[in-house]
Enzyme design. Structure first.
Site, short mmCIF file in Angstrom:
data_model
loop_
_atom_site.label_atom_id
_atom_site.label_comp_id
_atom_site.label_asym_id
_atom_site.label_seq_id
_atom_site.Cartn_x
_atom_site.Cartn_y
_atom_site.Cartn_z
CG ASP A 30 -15.76 2.98 2.95
OD1 ASP A 30 -15.41 1.93 2.38
OD2 ASP A 30 -15.19 4.09 2.77
CG ASN A 86 -13.45 -4.18 -5.11
OD1 ASN A 86 -14.34 -4.59 -5.86
ND2 ASN A 86 -13.47 -2.95 -4.61
CD GLN A 93 -7.86 -6.43 -2.05
OE1 GLN A 93 -7.57 -7.25 -2.92
NE2 GLN A 93 -7.85 -6.70 -0.76
CG HIS A 99 -12.41 -4.60 2.18
ND1 HIS A 99 -11.07 -4.75 1.86
CD2 HIS A 99 -12.91 -3.74 1.27
CE1 HIS A 99 -10.79 -4.01 0.80
NE2 HIS A 99 -11.89 -3.40 0.41
CG PHE A 100 -17.56 -9.34 2.16
CD1 PHE A 100 -16.49 -9.94 2.81
CD2 PHE A 100 -18.23 -10.06 1.20
CE1 PHE A 100 -16.10 -11.24 2.50
CE2 PHE A 100 -17.85 -11.35 0.87
CZ PHE A 100 -16.79 -11.94 1.52
CG HIS A 101 -16.98 -2.29 -0.40
ND1 HIS A 101 -16.54 -1.02 -0.10
CD2 HIS A 101 -15.90 -2.93 -0.91
CE1 HIS A 101 -15.26 -0.91 -0.44
NE2 HIS A 101 -14.85 -2.05 -0.94
P1 AMP Z 1 -11.27 -1.28 -1.78
O1 AMP Z 1 -11.13 -0.39 -2.98
O2 AMP Z 1 -12.28 -2.40 -2.03
O3 AMP Z 1 -9.95 -1.82 -1.28
O4 AMP Z 1 -11.92 -0.38 -0.67
C1 AMP Z 1 -11.25 0.06 0.48
C2 AMP Z 1 -12.22 0.89 1.26
O5 AMP Z 1 -11.68 1.14 2.54
C3 AMP Z 1 -12.55 2.24 0.62
O6 AMP Z 1 -13.94 2.32 0.37
C4 AMP Z 1 -12.08 3.24 1.68
O7 AMP Z 1 -12.90 4.37 1.78
C5 AMP Z 1 -12.12 2.41 2.94
N1 AMP Z 1 -11.25 2.86 4.02
C6 AMP Z 1 -9.94 3.16 3.93
N2 AMP Z 1 -9.47 3.57 5.13
C7 AMP Z 1 -10.51 3.52 5.99
C8 AMP Z 1 -10.66 3.83 7.37
N3 AMP Z 1 -9.65 4.26 8.13
N4 AMP Z 1 -11.89 3.67 7.93
C9 AMP Z 1 -12.92 3.23 7.19
N5 AMP Z 1 -12.84 2.91 5.87
C10 AMP Z 1 -11.65 3.07 5.28
#
Ligand code: AMP
Length: 141
Positions: A30, A86, A93, A99-101
């Site tokens: 991330d 999310n 989200q 996506h899975f964190h």
């Molecule tokens: P969410 O809030 O679950 O949609 O999380 C989206 C995640 O994507 C966040 O933790 C961001 O930091 C991550 N993210 C956004 N752009 C990038 C990128 N170019 N490379 C890696 N992670 C990203």
């Protein structure tokens, strides 16, 4: 579904710190980590939320998620981790591609960052719960 930043990462149009890739799945660090080693595991299929994802992609993620979690734990020395997933703006989200964190947790918390969870329960009403469980079963059948 419209393209997101993850579509571009999958296509190799923008860079990422890749940790795993197969035909259906990509995992990378991330860019705004909540903790060292915060990793995202995504299907290559462009589904917005988990409920829209095909069984094939869901199974492919399920197959690799334990191994990726293990690798992140071993590489970072984390003591625990959260899997966070999310779905929808009201669920926090931001990138509309499933996506899975994988979020490592450390005994000595890293200053100034980290995942906060507020877990406020309410009392269950068993009559309502019984009715609701039936409704969900009906949706599944
Ligand atoms: P969410 O809030 O679950 O949609 O999380 C989206 C995640 O994507 C966040 O933790 C961001 O930091 C991550 N993210 C956004 N752009 C990038 C990128 N170019 N490379 C890696 N992670 C990203």
């Amino acid at each position: 579904m419209s393209d997101t930043i993850f579509t571009k990462i999958i296509a190799g149009e923008i860079p990422c710190h890749r940790v795993y890739e197969d035909e259906l799945v990509l995992a990378f660090l991330d860019i705004g980590p909540l903790a060292t080693g915060h990793t995202l595991v995504i299907p290559k299929e462009a589904a917005k939320t988990l409920d829209e994802l095909s069984g094939e992609s869901a199974a492919a993620i399920g197959r690799v998620l334990p191994g990726i979690s293990r690798a992140v734990m071993h590489a970072t020395g984390a003591s625990s981790y959260n899997i966070l997933q999310n779905n929808g703006a009201d669920a926090h989200q931001e990138v509309m591609h499933v996506h899975f964190h994988v979020i490592p947790r450390f005994k000595d918390k890293q200053a100034g960052a980290g995942l906060g969870i507020i877990w406020k329960t309410q009392e269950i009403n068993h009559d309502d719960a019984s009715e609701l469980a039936k409704k969900i079963r009906d949706q599944l059948s």
